[in-house]
Scaffold this motif. Structure first.
Motif, PDB file in Angstrom:
ATOM      1  N   ARG A  97       9.931  23.704   8.043  1.00 41.80           N
ATOM      2  CA  ARG A  97       8.580  23.807   8.595  1.00 41.80           C
ATOM      3  C   ARG A  97       8.355  25.423   8.208  1.00 41.80           C
ATOM      4  N   ALA A  98       7.141  25.589   7.418  1.00 40.22           N
ATOM      5  CA  ALA A  98       6.688  27.052   7.263  1.00 40.22           C
ATOM      6  C   ALA A  98       5.128  26.926   7.361  1.00 40.22           C
ATOM      7  N   LEU A  99       4.833  27.361   8.631  1.00 43.75           N
ATOM      8  CA  LEU A  99       3.426  27.547   8.634  1.00 43.75           C
ATOM      9  C   LEU A  99       2.803  28.917   8.480  1.00 43.75           C
ATOM     10  N   ASP A 100       1.854  29.236   8.866  1.00 43.20           N
ATOM     11  CA  ASP A 100       0.917  30.548   8.516  1.00 43.20           C
ATOM     12  C   ASP A 100       1.152  31.375   9.817  1.00 43.20           C
ATOM     13  N   THR A 101       1.421  31.242  10.818  1.00 43.57           N
ATOM     14  CA  THR A 101       1.430  32.135  11.798  1.00 43.57           C
ATOM     15  C   THR A 101      -0.237  32.334  12.343  1.00 43.57           C
ATOM     16  N   GLY A 102      -0.864  31.420  11.949  1.00 45.67           N
ATOM     17  CA  GLY A 102      -2.461  31.593  12.448  1.00 45.67           C
ATOM     18  C   GLY A 102      -3.145  32.271  11.392  1.00 45.67           C
ATOM     19  N   LEU A 103      -2.553  32.888  10.246  1.00 47.29           N
ATOM     20  CA  LEU A 103      -3.187  33.471   9.299  1.00 47.29           C
ATOM     21  C   LEU A 103      -4.066  33.045   8.228  1.00 47.29           C
ATOM     22  N   ASP A 104      -4.147  31.506   8.373  1.00 49.07           N
ATOM     23  CA  ASP A 104      -5.046  30.645   7.329  1.00 49.07           C
ATOM     24  C   ASP A 104      -4.244  30.968   6.050  1.00 49.07           C
ATOM     25  N   ILE A 105      -2.959  30.806   5.952  1.00 54.34           N
ATOM     26  CA  ILE A 105      -2.301  31.102   4.707  1.00 54.34           C
ATOM     27  C   ILE A 105      -2.153  29.553   4.149  1.00 54.34           C
ATOM     28  N   PRO A 106      -2.581  29.094   2.867  1.00 57.39           N
ATOM     29  CA  PRO A 106      -1.885  27.717   2.684  1.00 57.39           C
ATOM     30  C   PRO A 106      -0.765  27.697   2.171  1.00 57.39           C
ATOM     31  N   ARG A 107      -0.148  26.609   2.354  1.00 60.86           N
ATOM     32  CA  ARG A 107       1.231  26.468   1.763  1.00 60.86           C
ATOM     33  C   ARG A 107       1.186  24.983   0.963  1.00 60.86           C
ATOM     34  N   SER A 108       2.398  25.088  -0.093  1.00 57.71           N
ATOM     35  CA  SER A 108       2.534  23.901  -0.944  1.00 57.71           C
ATOM     36  C   SER A 108       3.931  23.742  -1.288  1.00 57.71           C
ATOM     37  N   GLU A 109       4.291  22.753  -1.895  1.00 51.74           N
ATOM     38  CA  GLU A 109       5.396  22.346  -2.301  1.00 51.74           C
ATOM     39  C   GLU A 109       6.073  23.294  -3.048  1.00 51.74           C
TER      40      GLU A 109
END
Length: 129
Positions: free
Chosen positions: A52-64
């Motif tokens: 899991r690699a979310l964005d720490t609430g920084l609104d950073i989109p993640r992809s594959e």
């Protein structure tokens, strides 16, 4: 001397992995002036359900294409680290098509006595390096 550990989702082919590792090494050499043969890299592939690699609430989109890079290193100057972040992200975008939003980097700092490159000796402490 920096040890680079990469955590990625499964699915990249051998050419993509080679490009990722080569690009990261070139950014390391450029940013920290380490010798070309000072290359230590480990790549771990994970099932999407195991990382899991979310964005720490920084609104950073993640992809594959997400890549988490852990750098184990002797102390480095703040300016060098900031330059490395920029060098690595721009190089990965240009050469590998990985957007900077999919690159997370963390440094783990240690000292000279924490390294042995072989022969049962601490080369930094003994003055070989």
């Amino acid at each position: 001397m920096p040890l680079m550990k990469f955590h990625v989702y499964k699915g990249r082919n051998a050419e993509e992995i080679d490009a990722l590792l080569d690009t990261a090494h070139e950014a390391m050499v450029r940013s920290f002036n380490v010798p070309e043969r000072d290359r230590y890299q480990i790549l771990n592939e994970h099932e999407p359900s195991h990382m899991r690699a979310l964005d720490t609430g920084l609104d950073i989109p993640r992809s594959e294409k997400f890549v988490l890079v852990e750098v184990v290193s002797r102390p480095r100057a703040q300016a060098e680290k900031l330059g490395f972040y920029e060098n690595l992200c721009s190089s990965l975008r240009e050469r590998c098509g990985i957007p900077s939003t999919d690159v997370m980097i963390s440094f783990v700092q240690n000292t000279d006595e924490d390294w042995s490159f072989g022969r049962g000796r601490a080369q930094f402490v003994e003055g070989e390096l």
